[in-house]
Design a protein around this motif. Structure first.
Motif, PDB file in Angstrom:
ATOM      1  N   SER A 474      27.542  -3.148  -7.537  1.00 49.97           N
ATOM      2  CA  SER A 474      26.176  -2.608  -7.487  1.00 49.97           C
ATOM      3  C   SER A 474      26.035  -1.381  -8.376  1.00 49.97           C
ATOM      4  CB  SER A 474      25.771  -2.296  -6.045  1.00 49.97           C
ATOM      5  OG  SER A 474      26.644  -1.331  -5.496  1.00 49.97           O
ATOM      6  N   GLY A 475      27.134  -0.635  -8.553  1.00 50.07           N
ATOM      7  CA  GLY A 475      27.073   0.537  -9.433  1.00 50.07           C
ATOM      8  C   GLY A 475      26.633   0.127 -10.833  1.00 50.07           C
ATOM      9  N   TYR A 478      22.911   0.092 -11.214  1.00 52.23           N
ATOM     10  CA  TYR A 478      22.302   1.407 -11.448  1.00 52.23           C
ATOM     11  C   TYR A 478      22.595   1.890 -12.860  1.00 52.23           C
ATOM     12  CZ  TYR A 478      21.029   1.527  -6.579  1.00 52.23           C
ATOM     13  OH  TYR A 478      20.453   1.231  -5.377  1.00 52.23           O
ATOM     14  N   ARG A 479      23.807   1.609 -13.320  1.00 48.37           N
ATOM     15  CA  ARG A 479      24.162   2.029 -14.687  1.00 48.37           C
ATOM     16  C   ARG A 479      23.279   1.312 -15.718  1.00 48.37           C
ATOM     17  NH1 ARG A 479      29.874   4.072 -15.342  1.00 48.37           N
ATOM     18  NH2 ARG A 479      30.615   4.520 -13.238  1.00 48.37           N
ATOM     19  N   SER A 537      23.798   7.896 -11.525  1.00 53.02           N
ATOM     20  CA  SER A 537      23.667   8.749 -10.352  1.00 53.02           C
ATOM     21  C   SER A 537      22.273   9.390 -10.316  1.00 53.02           C
ATOM     22  CB  SER A 537      24.800   9.772 -10.392  1.00 53.02           C
ATOM     23  OG  SER A 537      24.577  10.802  -9.510  1.00 53.02           O
ATOM     24  N   SER A 540      19.698   6.786  -9.333  1.00 50.63           N
ATOM     25  CA  SER A 540      19.936   6.237  -7.997  1.00 50.63           C
ATOM     26  C   SER A 540      19.359   7.109  -6.884  1.00 50.63           C
ATOM     27  CB  SER A 540      21.429   6.013  -7.771  1.00 50.63           C
ATOM     28  OG  SER A 540      22.083   7.244  -7.582  1.00 50.63           O
ATOM     29  N   ARG A 546      15.772   2.395  -5.994  1.00 51.04           N
ATOM     30  CA  ARG A 546      16.671   1.750  -5.025  1.00 51.04           C
ATOM     31  C   ARG A 546      15.984   0.527  -4.411  1.00 51.04           C
ATOM     32  NH1 ARG A 546      21.076   4.796  -4.658  1.00 51.04           N
ATOM     33  NH2 ARG A 546      21.994   3.203  -3.314  1.00 51.04           N
ATOM     34  N   ARG A 567      27.801   2.142  -2.773  1.00 52.75           N
ATOM     35  CA  ARG A 567      27.712   3.333  -1.922  1.00 52.75           C
ATOM     36  C   ARG A 567      27.037   3.002  -0.584  1.00 52.75           C
ATOM     37  NH1 ARG A 567      29.630   4.057  -6.078  1.00 52.75           N
ATOM     38  NH2 ARG A 567      29.910   5.941  -7.331  1.00 52.75           N
ATOM     39  N   ASP A 568      26.106   2.043  -0.653  1.00 54.91           N
ATOM     40  CA  ASP A 568      25.292   1.753   0.533  1.00 54.91           C
ATOM     41  C   ASP A 568      25.326   0.274   0.893  1.00 54.91           C
ATOM     42  OD1 ASP A 568      23.996   0.825  -1.698  1.00 54.91           O
ATOM     43  OD2 ASP A 568      21.989   1.405  -1.038  1.00 54.91           O
ATOM     44  N   MET A 569      26.405  -0.413   0.494  1.00 61.03           N
ATOM     45  CA  MET A 569      26.485  -1.844   0.791  1.00 61.03           C
ATOM     46  C   MET A 569      26.484  -2.071   2.303  1.00 61.03           C
ATOM     47  SD  MET A 569      26.500  -3.337  -2.140  1.00 61.03           S
ATOM     48  CE  MET A 569      25.356  -2.050  -2.535  1.00 61.03           C
ATOM     49  N   ARG A 617      29.021  14.448  -8.848  1.00 65.55           N
ATOM     50  CA  ARG A 617      28.417  13.141  -8.603  1.00 65.55           C
ATOM     51  C   ARG A 617      28.472  12.825  -7.094  1.00 65.55           C
ATOM     52  NH1 ARG A 617      29.362   7.680 -10.968  1.00 65.55           N
ATOM     53  NH2 ARG A 617      31.102   8.282 -12.272  1.00 65.55           N
ATOM     54  N   ASP A 621      25.365  12.068  -4.649  1.00 62.98           N
ATOM     55  CA  ASP A 621      25.310  10.792  -3.922  1.00 62.98           C
ATOM     56  C   ASP A 621      25.262  11.004  -2.412  1.00 62.98           C
ATOM     57  OD1 ASP A 621      25.398   9.524  -6.346  1.00 62.98           O
ATOM     58  OD2 ASP A 621      27.489   8.857  -6.192  1.00 62.98           O
ATOM     59  N   ARG A 624      21.643  12.892  -1.241  1.00 54.57           N
ATOM     60  CA  ARG A 624      20.304  12.385  -1.534  1.00 54.57           C
ATOM     61  C   ARG A 624      19.629  11.893  -0.245  1.00 54.57           C
ATOM     62  NH1 ARG A 624      23.006   7.524  -4.755  1.00 54.57           N
ATOM     63  NH2 ARG A 624      23.510   6.225  -2.959  1.00 54.57           N
TER      64      ARG A 624
HETATM   65  O1  C5P Z   1      30.193   2.773  -8.693  1.00 52.98           O
HETATM   66  P1  C5P Z   1      29.712   3.372  -9.963  1.00 52.98           P
HETATM   67  O2  C5P Z   1      30.508   4.554 -10.410  1.00 52.98           O
HETATM   68  O3  C5P Z   1      29.554   2.376 -11.049  1.00 52.98           O
HETATM   69  O4  C5P Z   1      28.253   3.884  -9.638  1.00 52.98           O
HETATM   70  C1  C5P Z   1      27.500   4.677 -10.539  1.00 52.98           C
HETATM   71  C2  C5P Z   1      26.484   5.459  -9.750  1.00 52.98           C
HETATM   72  O5  C5P Z   1      25.496   4.590  -9.239  1.00 52.98           O
HETATM   73  C3  C5P Z   1      27.043   6.175  -8.534  1.00 52.98           C
HETATM   74  O6  C5P Z   1      27.515   7.456  -8.808  1.00 52.98           O
HETATM   75  C4  C5P Z   1      25.859   6.227  -7.595  1.00 52.98           C
HETATM   76  O7  C5P Z   1      25.076   7.359  -7.842  1.00 52.98           O
HETATM   77  C5  C5P Z   1      25.054   5.027  -7.960  1.00 52.98           C
HETATM   78  N1  C5P Z   1      25.202   3.975  -6.980  1.00 52.98           N
HETATM   79  C6  C5P Z   1      24.414   4.002  -5.855  1.00 52.98           C
HETATM   80  N2  C5P Z   1      24.494   2.980  -4.944  1.00 52.98           N
HETATM   81  C7  C5P Z   1      25.337   1.981  -5.118  1.00 52.98           C
HETATM   82  C8  C5P Z   1      26.183   1.949  -6.247  1.00 52.98           C
HETATM   83  C9  C5P Z   1      26.089   2.979  -7.163  1.00 52.98           C
HETATM   84  O8  C5P Z   1      23.657   4.905  -5.659  1.00 52.98           O
HETATM   85  N3  C5P Z   1      25.372   0.978  -4.233  1.00 52.98           N
END
Ligand code: C5P
Length: 660
Positions: A474-475, A478-479, A537, A540, A546, A567-569, A617, A621, A624
């Motif tokens: 999922s990250g 967001y990226r 980040s 997100s 979201r 992060r929120d799975m 970061r 995260d 928020r």
């Molecule tokens: O996991 P990754 O480092 O790729 O995630 C990048 C950013 O995306 C995280 O720092 C977080 O802010 C956001 N993110 C999120 N919720 C998720 C996955 C990632 O807010 N489920």
């Protein structure tokens, strides 16, 4: 493939769509050799790409055939009507039995100066019965190593075709196949008779050979299973175009699927009702039980007809392998099904009568059995039991019982040792899941949440690979969203929140292995940078963004299961997931890992700054307002600071198995 001891099939509710089955190995190499012996070109479609076919293609090239490979379509320009090479040729046959035997026969009957070798194992596989038969014919063949085994040298024959040629039928039917395919080379001016010595085994394979010969213009007269006459004047004639059929017994599971599952029907590409394989007559059995079947050249379409299915009594001698599938279909019938004349089941990979009876009983069914028959009574709604199917290292048992997952009681079915399907159909379960459907809520999800650089991605993708599950990073979403927003000239803050959310809602993102593609452009490196993480980040924290990504994330929940990392799975996206892991490691450890990772990719990096960035970061995260990073209440914590990745993977698999 599944490294796990079992695969849990959630209750399946329906199936529709198209499956394309791989070409059969034994048909592929027969077609190649016959095409090579013809005059002119033959276009061979759906050729299986395997070690055996590569060996054959290489040998045909050495002989001077034209060979043009365009993925699974191969055009062969045959040797018929042309001079064969006169110089000495050495062929390397690897361990390809389906190439070695027929090629030896063809080379020996034609004559030349040919040496046939293989790997050590090939030199341990007997070929004496074939050589004996060929010598009887006047072929000149010498053993270069041990008597009765390759390597061989073949010279010019002086053919003696006046009396019948004896060949043993009780060792390998491949010897007879080899002779049948080669002897038309010598039958221009006289008929040639082959006599089988001993009881002929594997008759269906001989039938395939005869059917293929017929397609190539050679009408062999079969007298019982003892005598085969190749008529005088036989000449190989190219069919022009030919499709290599898929294995008809592999098709039986999908024919049954179409008969059992609710849906728009199953189309099977690769085999049609005019198949040259005996097992295709499974179609008739399925029709008797109620399946509706349409067919065309190389395809079948099956839809559910009678429901419940109809119990039948059937002599299954002509479809021994495919008939096992009927035993599982019988569970869905309106009365008992009796399959007779199946004594051969007792001496296959396992005692298949005992295996089918035992496992059907474990599901709750009443089953009677005899030395050469089985009677399976249907299972009424409310009577299905949750069980674990033992598969006896028998691919067919595993594939058959996957069909039990369609039961009306929505009982999940566990298949033990799922990788045993590799014997004939390595991708069986993937193929099934691509067309089967389940109630989404029943599809298992494992969540792995945690802070940046905790190793979630590696852990989640490895566990997914071991379980054969899909993987959601999922990250990366967001990226990619941040990347797309910057490309669109937006600022990554609340001012452009609505516009970024709009982009996220229709994000044209696609994952291809490790690669991330945005509108088909590879953005992997761009989004994987530290800056990419920081940008992600930032977007997100925006609630509308979201929200916009929720549906996309939910769509990754597909059969047979999902590993979701983020992060929120476990807290927001899949709050009911049966296993949630919260992965942590100390900030120092995480900074060190990230540092190593960057250095190994050739980036320069400063460990102190990395740590400061990670902590910044994490802080954003965690603090928020929407979906902050925190363990779900029912998450299991895993601190992997001191654990190897293998140990972490094992821990998650152990947790998962204890949940199952
Ligand atoms: O996991 P990754 O480092 O790729 O995630 C990048 C950013 O995306 C995280 O720092 C977080 O802010 C956001 N993110 C999120 N919720 C998720 C996955 C990632 O807010 N489920």
């Amino acid at each position: 493939m599944y490294a796990i001891p079992f695969l849990d099939l959630p209750p399946l509710t329906g199936a529709s769509g198209t499956v394309t089955l791989p070409g059969s190995k034994s048909i592929s190499n027969r077609v190649l050799l016959l095409s090579a012996l013809c005059e002119g070109t033959t276009v061979v479609h759906d050729l299986l790409d395997s070690d055996d076919t590569r060996v054959m293609l290489a040998a045909l090239r050495q002989l001077g055939c034209g060979v043009d490979v365009q993925s699974s379509t191969v055009t062969i320009t045959g040797l018929g009507g042309r001079a064969w090479p006169t110089e000495a040729i050495e062929f390397f046959m690897g361990n390809a039995g389906t190439a070695m035997r027929p090629l030896t026969a063809a080379l020996a009957v034609h004559g030349g100066d040919f040496t046939l070798k293989g790997v050590q194992r090939m030199h341990e596989r007997p070929i004496g019965d074939l050589v004996d038969a060929l010598r009887e014919l006047g072929c000149a063949i010498d053993y270069l190593g041990n008597e009765g085994y390759p390597p061989l040298r073949v010279r010019q024959p002086s053919m003696k075709l006046d009396k019948p040629i004896p060949v043993r039928g009780d060792v390998s039917s491949q010897f007879l196949t080899a002779l049948l395919m080669a002897l038309p080379l010598a039958a221009l001016d006289r008929a040639i008779t082959i006599e089988v010595v001993g009881e002929l085994i594997s008759k269906p394979y001989i039938e395939i050979t005869l059917n293929l010969l017929a397609r190539y213009g050679i009408a062999v007269e079969r007298q019982g299973w003892e005598r085969f006459v190749i008529p005088a004047g036989s000449r190989y004639q190219s069919p022009g175009t030919i499709h290599v059929e898929a294995d008809a017994s592999s098709a039986s599971y999908f024919i049954a699927l179409g008969a059992i599952a609710q849906g728009a029907g199953i189309r099977i590409n690769g085999v049609g009702a005019d198949s040259i394989q005996g097992d295709i007559r499974f179609v008739e059995a399925a029709q008797l039980m109620g399946a509706q079947v349409k067919s065309g050249p190389n395809w079948l379409e099956i839809t559910r007809g009678a429901w419940p299915l109809k119990g039948i009594t059937l002599d299954c001698n002509h479809i021994p392998d495919a008939a096992m599938t009927l035993a599982v279909m019988a569970l869905y019938a309106n009365g008992p099904t009796t399959l007779t004349n199946i004594a051969s089941w007792r001496v296959k990979e396992t005692d298949r009568i005992a295996a089918m009876a035992t496992e059907c009983r474990k599901l709750g069914a009443n089953v009677e059995e005899g030395p050469d028959w089985i009677k399976v009574h249907p299972l009424a709604t409310g009577r299905w039991k949750k069980t674990s199917i033992h598969t006896y290292d028998d691919h067919r048992v595993a594939m058959c019982f996957s069909l039990a997952a369609f039961n009306a009681d929505a009982v999940p079915v566990r298949i033990e040792d799922p990788k045993c399907v590799a014997k004939t159909f390595p991708d069986y379960f993937e193929t099934l899941f691509a067309v089967a459907s389940a109630d989404t809520a029943q599809i298992p999800v494992i969540c792995i949440d945690g802070p940046t650089a905790s190793g979630k991605g590696t852990l989640a993708s490895r566990v997914a690979a071991q379980l054969g599950y899909h993987y959601l990073d999922s990250g990366a979403l967001y990226r990619v969203t941040a990347h797309a927003a910057l490309q669109a000239g937006l600022t990554l803050d609340a001012n452009d929140e609505a516009k970024i959310a709009q982009l996220a809602r229709t994000l044209p993102v696609r994952f291809d292995g490790e690669q991330v593609l945005l509108s088909n452009v590879d953005v992997t490196d761009a989004i994987r940078s530290e800056q990419g993480g920081m940008n992600a980040s930032k977007v997100s924290v925006l609630p509308a963004v979201r929200e916009a990504l929720v549906d996309l994330q939910l769509s990754f929940r597909r059969l047979p299961g999902l590993l979701a990392d983020g992060r929120d799975m476990g807290t927001v996206i899949f709050p009911k997931a049966p296993l949630k892991v919260f992965l942590t490691a100390s900030a120092a450890q995480r900074a060190e890992r990230r540092h190593k990772q960057l250095i190994s990719k050739g980036f320069s990096a400063n460990i102190e700054r990395l740590r400061a960035d990670l902590e910044a970061r994490d802080a954003r995260d965690t603090s928020r307002a929407v979906a902050p990073l925190k363990p779900a209440r029912d998450a299991l914590q895993l601190d992997n600071s001191q654990l190897s990745i293998e140990a972490s993977v094992q821990q998650v698999l152990d947790w998962w198995q204890s949940r199952g």
